[in-house]
Design a protein around this motif. Structure first.
Motif, PDB file in Angstrom:
ATOM      1  N   GLN A  23       0.892  -1.253  -0.006  1.00  0.00           N
ATOM      2  CA  GLN A  23      -0.085   0.013  -0.110  1.00  0.00           C
ATOM      3  C   GLN A  23       0.877   1.312  -0.091  1.00  0.00           C
ATOM      4  O   GLN A  23       1.773   1.289   0.486  1.00  0.00           O
ATOM      5  CB  GLN A  23      -0.896   0.028   1.234  1.00  0.00           C
ATOM      6  N   ASP A  24       0.362   2.130  -0.840  1.00  0.00           N
ATOM      7  CA  ASP A  24       1.190   3.535  -0.813  1.00  0.00           C
ATOM      8  C   ASP A  24       0.744   4.302   0.572  1.00  0.00           C
ATOM      9  O   ASP A  24       1.530   5.329   0.820  1.00  0.00           O
ATOM     10  CB  ASP A  24       0.948   4.249  -1.993  1.00  0.00           C
ATOM     11  N   ALA A  25      -0.278   4.069   1.531  1.00  0.00           N
ATOM     12  CA  ALA A  25      -0.677   4.690   2.467  1.00  0.00           C
ATOM     13  C   ALA A  25       0.476   4.619   3.612  1.00  0.00           C
ATOM     14  O   ALA A  25       1.292   3.481   3.451  1.00  0.00           O
ATOM     15  CB  ALA A  25      -1.921   4.193   2.777  1.00  0.00           C
ATOM     16  N   ALA A  26       0.352   5.565   4.447  1.00  0.00           N
ATOM     17  CA  ALA A  26       1.241   5.508   5.773  1.00  0.00           C
ATOM     18  C   ALA A  26       1.082   4.233   6.514  1.00  0.00           C
ATOM     19  O   ALA A  26       0.043   4.054   6.750  1.00  0.00           O
ATOM     20  CB  ALA A  26       1.380   6.841   6.495  1.00  0.00           C
ATOM     21  N   ALA A  27       2.085   3.769   6.597  1.00  0.00           N
ATOM     22  CA  ALA A  27       2.011   2.384   7.688  1.00  0.00           C
ATOM     23  C   ALA A  27       2.350   3.049   9.193  1.00  0.00           C
ATOM     24  O   ALA A  27       2.751   4.236   9.377  1.00  0.00           O
ATOM     25  CB  ALA A  27       3.174   1.633   7.263  1.00  0.00           C
ATOM     26  N   PRO A  28       1.904   2.539  10.290  1.00  0.00           N
ATOM     27  CA  PRO A  28       1.973   2.801  11.544  1.00  0.00           C
ATOM     28  C   PRO A  28       3.344   3.438  11.919  1.00  0.00           C
ATOM     29  O   PRO A  28       3.484   4.013  12.854  1.00  0.00           O
ATOM     30  CB  PRO A  28       1.204   1.873  12.437  1.00  0.00           C
ATOM     31  N   PHE A  29       4.225   2.659  11.433  1.00  0.00           N
ATOM     32  CA  PHE A  29       5.705   2.929  11.576  1.00  0.00           C
ATOM     33  C   PHE A  29       6.296   3.824  10.768  1.00  0.00           C
ATOM     34  O   PHE A  29       7.659   4.072  10.986  1.00  0.00           O
ATOM     35  CB  PHE A  29       6.355   1.558  11.824  1.00  0.00           C
ATOM     36  N   ASP A  30       5.761   4.721  10.033  1.00  0.00           N
ATOM     37  CA  ASP A  30       6.454   5.552   8.993  1.00  0.00           C
ATOM     38  C   ASP A  30       7.115   6.581   9.427  1.00  0.00           C
ATOM     39  O   ASP A  30       8.321   6.802   9.163  1.00  0.00           O
ATOM     40  CB  ASP A  30       5.599   6.034   7.948  1.00  0.00           C
TER      41      ASP A  30
END
Length: 125
Positions: A23-30
């Protein structure tokens, strides 16, 4: 030792489920990844001017992080921009190795190691 911790993080990043990385969406660890990328850029510059003779080690660590995460689009751009921000920020401040640069290196190695350990502990399978 600290390089080993970075390597452990990179291996752990490879185990993150593909669905999260795809996914291109931000991951919780970004946020942590962006900070780690900035630290890698900082170390790439500072270790170079302080004569560590590591060549492209920190840039290669960044490339391994990008390869492990396989970000695309804006997420990839943010990671690369963070690395460049770390590099350019210290390039503007330090022209030669100083005692303050040496202290900064030590602190960034410690912070990067902590981020790596924390991410591995929280997100490794």
């Amino acid at each position: 030792m600290l390089s080993r911790i970075f390597a452990i993080f990179l291996i752990a990043a490879l185990t993150v489920p593909v669905s999260v990385r795809a996914q291109d969406a931000a991951a919780p660890f970004d946020g942590d990844l962006l900070r780690l990328a900035e630290i890698l850029g900082t170390l790439h510059y500072l270790r170079g001017i302080c004569g560590a003779n590591e060549g492209q080690k920190w840039r290669a660590e960044m490339q391994a992080l990008v390869d492990a995460e396989t970000p695309s689009g804006a997420r990839r751009s943010r990671m690369i921009a963070s690395f460049n921000r770390g590099y350019n920020g210290f390039q503007q401040t330090y022209r030669t190795c100083t005692p303050a640069a040496t202290v900064a290196i030590r602190r960034y190695l410690e912070e990067g190691s902590k981020i790596s350990r924390d991410l591995t502990a929280r997100y490794a399978n």
